[in-house]
Write a protein that holds these residues in place. Sequence first.
Motif, PDB file in Angstrom:
ATOM      1  N   ILE A  18       0.829  -1.208   0.000  1.00  0.00           N
ATOM      2  CA  ILE A  18       0.000   0.000   0.000  1.00  0.00           C
ATOM      3  C   ILE A  18       0.864   1.259   0.000  1.00  0.00           C
ATOM      4  O   ILE A  18       0.501   2.281  -0.590  1.00  0.00           O
ATOM      5  CB  ILE A  18      -0.951  -0.018   1.212  1.00  0.00           C
ATOM      6  CG1 ILE A  18      -1.975  -1.163   1.048  1.00  0.00           C
ATOM      7  CG2 ILE A  18      -1.669   1.306   1.382  1.00  0.00           C
ATOM      8  CD1 ILE A  18      -2.833  -1.411   2.274  1.00  0.00           C
ATOM      9  N   SER A  19       2.037   1.170   0.631  1.00  0.00           N
ATOM     10  CA  SER A  19       2.917   2.347   0.679  1.00  0.00           C
ATOM     11  C   SER A  19       3.415   2.761  -0.698  1.00  0.00           C
ATOM     12  O   SER A  19       3.825   3.918  -0.896  1.00  0.00           O
ATOM     13  CB  SER A  19       4.113   2.064   1.595  1.00  0.00           C
ATOM     14  OG  SER A  19       4.989   1.109   1.012  1.00  0.00           O
ATOM     15  N   TYR A  20       3.389   1.845  -1.666  1.00  0.00           N
ATOM     16  CA  TYR A  20       3.833   2.169  -3.022  1.00  0.00           C
ATOM     17  C   TYR A  20       2.707   2.721  -3.888  1.00  0.00           C
ATOM     18  O   TYR A  20       2.965   3.251  -4.968  1.00  0.00           O
ATOM     19  CB  TYR A  20       4.444   0.934  -3.690  1.00  0.00           C
ATOM     20  CG  TYR A  20       5.839   0.635  -3.216  1.00  0.00           C
ATOM     21  CD1 TYR A  20       6.948   1.190  -3.847  1.00  0.00           C
ATOM     22  CD2 TYR A  20       6.054  -0.186  -2.111  1.00  0.00           C
ATOM     23  CE1 TYR A  20       8.225   0.931  -3.405  1.00  0.00           C
ATOM     24  CE2 TYR A  20       7.329  -0.456  -1.661  1.00  0.00           C
ATOM     25  CZ  TYR A  20       8.411   0.108  -2.307  1.00  0.00           C
ATOM     26  OH  TYR A  20       9.687  -0.142  -1.858  1.00  0.00           O
ATOM     27  N   LEU A  21       1.479   2.576  -3.455  1.00  0.00           N
ATOM     28  CA  LEU A  21       0.356   3.071  -4.244  1.00  0.00           C
ATOM     29  C   LEU A  21       0.301   4.593  -4.176  1.00  0.00           C
ATOM     30  O   LEU A  21       0.460   5.198  -3.121  1.00  0.00           O
ATOM     31  CB  LEU A  21      -0.963   2.490  -3.721  1.00  0.00           C
ATOM     32  CG  LEU A  21      -1.131   0.972  -3.853  1.00  0.00           C
ATOM     33  CD1 LEU A  21      -2.401   0.519  -3.169  1.00  0.00           C
ATOM     34  CD2 LEU A  21      -1.152   0.571  -5.324  1.00  0.00           C
ATOM     35  N   GLY A  22       0.057   5.204  -5.308  1.00  0.00           N
ATOM     36  CA  GLY A  22      -0.114   6.648  -5.341  1.00  0.00           C
ATOM     37  C   GLY A  22       1.163   7.414  -5.605  1.00  0.00           C
ATOM     38  O   GLY A  22       1.280   8.099  -6.621  1.00  0.00           O
ATOM     39  N   HIS A  23       2.167   7.262  -4.733  1.00  0.00           N
ATOM     40  CA  HIS A  23       3.371   8.089  -4.897  1.00  0.00           C
ATOM     41  C   HIS A  23       4.607   7.281  -5.231  1.00  0.00           C
ATOM     42  O   HIS A  23       5.588   7.834  -5.715  1.00  0.00           O
ATOM     43  CB  HIS A  23       3.625   8.896  -3.625  1.00  0.00           C
ATOM     44  CG  HIS A  23       3.659   8.077  -2.378  1.00  0.00           C
ATOM     45  ND1 HIS A  23       4.763   7.379  -1.982  1.00  0.00           N
ATOM     46  CD2 HIS A  23       2.700   7.823  -1.458  1.00  0.00           C
ATOM     47  CE1 HIS A  23       4.508   6.741  -0.853  1.00  0.00           C
ATOM     48  NE2 HIS A  23       3.260   6.981  -0.507  1.00  0.00           N
ATOM     49  N   GLY A  24       4.597   5.986  -5.006  1.00  0.00           N
ATOM     50  CA  GLY A  24       5.738   5.160  -5.387  1.00  0.00           C
ATOM     51  C   GLY A  24       6.958   5.411  -4.537  1.00  0.00           C
ATOM     52  O   GLY A  24       7.755   6.301  -4.815  1.00  0.00           O
ATOM     53  N   ALA A  25       7.116   4.650  -3.480  1.00  0.00           N
ATOM     54  CA  ALA A  25       8.252   4.821  -2.583  1.00  0.00           C
ATOM     55  C   ALA A  25       9.542   4.367  -3.261  1.00  0.00           C
ATOM     56  O   ALA A  25       9.528   3.629  -4.249  1.00  0.00           O
ATOM     57  CB  ALA A  25       8.009   4.027  -1.298  1.00  0.00           C
ATOM     58  N   GLU A  26      10.655   4.821  -2.704  1.00  0.00           N
ATOM     59  CA  GLU A  26      11.954   4.428  -3.228  1.00  0.00           C
ATOM     60  C   GLU A  26      12.274   2.981  -2.846  1.00  0.00           C
ATOM     61  O   GLU A  26      11.760   2.450  -1.860  1.00  0.00           O
ATOM     62  CB  GLU A  26      13.045   5.352  -2.663  1.00  0.00           C
ATOM     63  CG  GLU A  26      12.961   6.788  -3.152  1.00  0.00           C
ATOM     64  CD  GLU A  26      13.245   6.907  -4.639  1.00  0.00           C
ATOM     65  OE1 GLU A  26      14.053   6.100  -5.157  1.00  0.00           O
ATOM     66  OE2 GLU A  26      12.645   7.790  -5.279  1.00  0.00           O
ATOM     67  N   ALA A  27      13.153   2.381  -3.634  1.00  0.00           N
ATOM     68  CA  ALA A  27      13.577   1.015  -3.334  1.00  0.00           C
ATOM     69  C   ALA A  27      14.422   1.006  -2.060  1.00  0.00           C
ATOM     70  O   ALA A  27      15.180   1.940  -1.784  1.00  0.00           O
ATOM     71  CB  ALA A  27      14.368   0.443  -4.500  1.00  0.00           C
ATOM     72  N   THR A  28      14.286  -0.073  -1.297  1.00  0.00           N
ATOM     73  CA  THR A  28      15.036  -0.246  -0.058  1.00  0.00           C
ATOM     74  C   THR A  28      15.802  -1.558  -0.120  1.00  0.00           C
ATOM     75  O   THR A  28      15.254  -2.578  -0.551  1.00  0.00           O
ATOM     76  CB  THR A  28      14.089  -0.279   1.159  1.00  0.00           C
ATOM     77  OG1 THR A  28      13.318   0.918   1.185  1.00  0.00           O
ATOM     78  CG2 THR A  28      14.878  -0.405   2.445  1.00  0.00           C
TER      79      THR A  28
END
Length: 676
Positions: free
Chosen positions: A50-60
């Motif tokens: 869900i954290s990647y939906l909408g804004h797209g988090a950076e790879a970790t």
Amino acid sequence: MHPILVIVFLPLLAAIVAGLGNRMLGNVVAKSITTGALFVSAALSWPIFISYLGHGAEATVVPVMKWVASGALTFDWALRVDALTAVMLVVITSVSALVHLYSWGYMAEDTDQPRFFAYLSLFTFAMLMLVTADNLVQMFFGWEGVGLASYLLIGFWFKKPSANAAAIKAFVVNRVGDLGFMLGIFGTFLVFQTTSIPEILAAAPAMKGVSHITFLGMRLDTMTILCLLLFVGAMGKSAQLGLHTWLPDAMEGPTPVSALIHAATMVTAGVFMVCRLSPMFEAAPVALSFVTFIGAATCLFAATVGTTQWDIKRVIAYSTCSQLGYMFFAAGVGAYGAAMFHLFTHAFFKALLFLGAGSVIHAMHHEQDMRYYGDLRKHIPITFWAMLAGTLAITGVGIAGVFGFAGFYSKDAIIEAAFASGSEFGRTAFWLGAFAALLTSFYSWRLMFLTFWGKARWADSEHIQHAVHGQHESPDEEHGDTTHANVHPHEGTAGYHPHESPWSMLVPLVLLSIGAIFAGYVFHHAFLEDPEFWNGAIAWNEHIMHAMHEVPTWVKLTATVVMLIGLGLAWLAYGRQSSLPGKTAEQLGPVYRFLYNKWYFDELYNFLFVRPAFWLGRQFWKRGDEGLIDRFGPDGAAWAVEKGAVGARLAQSGNLTTYALVMLLGLVAAISWVLV
């Protein structure tokens, strides 16, 4: 501690505890530990997705430990989390958790439950290792781990010869693909001097068309060769045409295994790998064309075979093979987002169909032949509605602009992308995909009509006869599957009443039904139209994503039209005129037999590879090992020692004059040798 560490290693810990504890822990404790671990992993995976939906988090990247440092070959064990990984995490952990729960009911009477649940968790861990890999060696570790665990699960009922044969077949066929994958990894390291996936993908675009290798006097493009070798690995793991023969035989394992292998994990590993390495494939247009061709051919092949099968699990197995073909030709035309979206939606509705089929088999006392079903919707209504949801999802039922089931969004997007690609291979894939969609609709509704509608045809079933006449043990029970329907002995088949499965089996069906209904509608924008969601995790082809919106209206309607045609044909043949299929099969004759015998691939491979391999093995065994090595080696030495001992025994007579004579002869011989 980063959640990814818990997500990945908790299933491994559960597998170790349940596997080593086994019967000392008992069934309930082992099942509770493994199932609880998977539900924890699933609960932690969804927030990451869900954290990647909408804004797209950076790879970790989360380091685990130092691994290898040998000259230029250095890499650590690290877990990579990006949008692509996040998608796979929710798919793997969610489906695996529900399969664990489902197995509480399905395997309730099995005597080896701790071992079964340990294998399930081990399989899940291996798949999680594969999708979180930050380098190719770590990916290969997960790749082989999945292969090992699948061997253990398919052959779980090891007392059953067909299960052992299926497990060996899956293992051997996958080794063929894995050889190509290994060579691809070796070649990639040779070219890029690293196994780090981010470093390889960053350098790949600059290699397009500028590097060549010479092989057998031919000058070949380096990136094309590397991608083709890597794709051979994907063909084996994802059962594409040529290396597909293991997939239907994998049905010999318990039904929860079929759902886990075919829905969300092992068979999607190849699709994931191609999408993960998509910048490499973008630098090799010839390899992409080959991917498109193989995907489209597999899609058509499996769909044609699925229309003729009677075993309910085999129909769904060939359906899996066909849907994987869709995913690959989507990747081949550059629509990696569409490929991953279909992987995502397919996990829900295919797991639902397999577990629904298991519920039907459970109700029908392990009868898997659909010819002995009929009228089950009245007896197992929850299973019926769940499988109806899965069928509506896989056939792509929906209304454009309003609402559609999961497959409506993902499959339509793939067909439109193939047309929009404009390439010759893409257009061919479009037509083959459209025809396969018609066949998918036909065999899916055929399954529903044969199973849930029409008159009850239970009287001729051998398994039902076993149940009715009070024979406590069914043919499958001696091999470990002892779950069975409640029966009333001596009532006759008219008194047999299929009953609904226990709630541990029904709850996963209800939850997966929600995914099959809403997954496409809720997530299609993120997967298909939002490059920020992917944030560089896959190669984003802006041209084809734009061209998909510009295709003619008839292209957009194609999937819906063929779905309706397939539904109409299935209703006519299996809902209205029950004599029509038999007459059609008789008229088609050789064509029907060709499809029913799976295009004779097994017979062909048996003639070309299996029989010659056995013949060669016998020659090495009888003539090489026994006739040459044993004869002149250990057997020959033993013979010489034996004969020498006989001669020595004759010489050791105990007569003093004989010993004196021998000594004298020895002395004469020695003097003669010196004089000469």
